[in-house]
Design a protein around this motif. Structure first.
Motif, PDB file in Angstrom:
ATOM      1  N   TYR A 225      50.427  44.893  15.876  1.00  0.00           N
ATOM      2  CA  TYR A 225      49.709  43.727  16.387  1.00  0.00           C
ATOM      3  C   TYR A 225      50.612  42.872  17.270  1.00  0.00           C
ATOM      4  CZ  TYR A 225      46.210  44.891  12.803  1.00  0.00           C
ATOM      5  OH  TYR A 225      45.267  45.528  12.030  1.00  0.00           O
ATOM      6  N   TYR A 232      42.211  47.477  20.537  1.00  0.00           N
ATOM      7  CA  TYR A 232      41.804  47.217  19.156  1.00  0.00           C
ATOM      8  C   TYR A 232      40.300  46.955  19.112  1.00  0.00           C
ATOM      9  CZ  TYR A 232      41.706  45.057  14.506  1.00  0.00           C
ATOM     10  OH  TYR A 232      41.433  44.756  13.198  1.00  0.00           O
ATOM     11  N   LYS A 233      39.600  47.684  18.245  1.00  0.00           N
ATOM     12  CA  LYS A 233      38.140  47.586  18.189  1.00  0.00           C
ATOM     13  C   LYS A 233      37.657  47.238  16.785  1.00  0.00           C
ATOM     14  CE  LYS A 233      37.656  50.969  21.933  1.00  0.00           C
ATOM     15  NZ  LYS A 233      37.146  52.319  22.314  1.00  0.00           N
ATOM     16  N   PHE A 239      43.423  51.872  14.780  1.00  0.00           N
ATOM     17  CA  PHE A 239      44.380  51.264  15.703  1.00  0.00           C
ATOM     18  C   PHE A 239      45.812  51.528  15.258  1.00  0.00           C
ATOM     19  CE2 PHE A 239      46.977  47.667  17.146  1.00  0.00           C
ATOM     20  CZ  PHE A 239      46.724  47.686  18.517  1.00  0.00           C
ATOM     21  N   TYR A 243      48.735  53.684  17.070  1.00  0.00           N
ATOM     22  CA  TYR A 243      49.966  52.986  17.451  1.00  0.00           C
ATOM     23  C   TYR A 243      51.201  53.741  16.968  1.00  0.00           C
ATOM     24  CZ  TYR A 243      53.701  49.534  17.485  1.00  0.00           C
ATOM     25  OH  TYR A 243      54.904  48.905  17.691  1.00  0.00           O
TER      26      TYR A 243
END
Length: 357
Positions: A225, A232-233, A239, A243
């Motif tokens: 983050y 990002y959904k 996510f 990543y």
């Protein structure tokens, strides 16, 4: 009782967007049905035709559970579907069912001795070899159905399937699956930092979360983050999976990134230890760390330090006055916590307060 939450009526754009998302994600799941005899399944396990993913290897049934499963097979009870992914080399990766398959092979080929059975009590302590030939044939002829995802199903689709099948079970959570499925130097860094003594002190977790690698999840969120929420959904597991996979690849190309991310982690831990009275906890004696609170403080701190490096040595930073505020309690509440707007709001709240805005 809290009144029901009011929701605005869905617009045509909302409906069209939801429909498009269903179409997009369902394209990843293409499959065909199959059926294998017990004899064939046992042989395929023995010959290495099935591949067990790393994140499933460490989860083994105890003997009592194996015996209960074999008893179900002998009684002719319905057996849940097996799920596979057809690898490019033609072998089948087990998405779900590795324990059932390994138990079958152990019973048929490795002389697994049954324990005390609940229904077939007279078969307790039998091995497969001790059964009459007619019973062996009947067992071998029994079939179990399977679903095979074709080779175009990506890692995320298989991860989603495994997670959904095992929701609420003791098998593997998101952090455990990432650890096994995404082996690489960046994942190794996450595992290393998750046992940092400062993090353990500043972010206590329950015994259950400790066993389920809860701190690895916190470290992953700090980095993922903090690096940005593009793409990002509102689905954290997907996510974070993407990543870590991408960072493994980046680190393979540029090993110096490991030191940079370790440095950023150290800076955040040192700052929080110095400035925040209770670390990531709500109170001094708290035994757990709310995830939304950790995200707000850890990632907000990381971004603020990146924006203003002089904060590292700043003195007399008073965070308690806004940590106790109704506004901070609201932004770190659980309602809609994974929505991207709420995520940005709580991270930005801490970032801006530390920057003096």
């Amino acid at each position: 009782m809290r009144p029901p939450k009011q929701h605005a009526a869905k617009t045509k754009d909302d409906i069209a967007s939801a429909e498009a998302q269903i179409v997009e994600l369902s394209k990843r799941i293409e499959f065909y049905l199959t059926e294998y005899s017990i004899e064939l399944l046992a042989a395929k396990v023995k010959n290495g035709e099935f591949v067990v993913p790393p994140y499933q290897r460490s989860f083994t049934w105890e003997d009592d559970r194996k015996s209960r499963f074999i008893e179900s097979v002998l009684l002719g009870l319905p057996i849940p579907f097996l799920f596979f992914w057809e690898m490019p080399n033609g072998k089948l990766e087990i998405v779900d069912g590795s324990q059932r398959l390994r138990t079958i092979a152990e019973f048929v080929h490795d002389d697994f001795r049954l324990g005390e059975l609940e229904s077939l009590t007279k078969l307790s302590s039998f091995t497969f070899a001790e059964l009459p030939e007619s019973r062996k044939r009947k067992i071998n002829n029994r079939s179990i159905r399977g679903i095979v995802l074709n080779e175009h199903a990506d890692e995320q689709a298989r991860f989603d399937l495994f997670e959904r099948i095992n929701t609420g079970s003791k098998i593997a959570n998101h952090a455990e699956v990432r650890r096994g499925a995404l082996a690489g130097d960046f994942m190794s860094l996450i595992i290393e930092l998750a046992v940092d003594p400062r993090l353990k002190t500043l972010a206590p977790v329950s015994t259950k979360d400790e066993k389920e690698r809860g701190r690895e999840d916190l470290v992953t969120r700090l980095f993922a983050y903090g690096d940005g929420l593009q793409g990002y959904k509102d689905r954290p597991a997907e996510f974070l999976f993407g990543y870590v996979k991408g960072m493994n690849e980046r680190v393979a190309a540029d090993p110096n990134l490991i030191q940079e991310y370790r440095r950023q982690f150290d800076q955040v831990m040192s700052f929080v230890e110095r400035v925040f009275p209770y670390g990531f906890r709500k109170t001094q004696t708290a035994k757990a760390t709310p995830r939304a609170r950790f995200e707000a403080i850890a990632i907000g701190t990381r971004l603020a330090l990146n924006d203003d490096p002089t904060l590292h040595n700043a003195q007399n930073i008073d965070v308690q006055r806004w940590l106790d505020s109704d506004e901070f309690k609201r932004v770190t509440g659980s309602d809609g916590a994974n929505a991207v707007a709420r995520l940005r709001e709580r991270i930005g709240f801490v970032q801006q307060r530390l920057l003096g805005n």
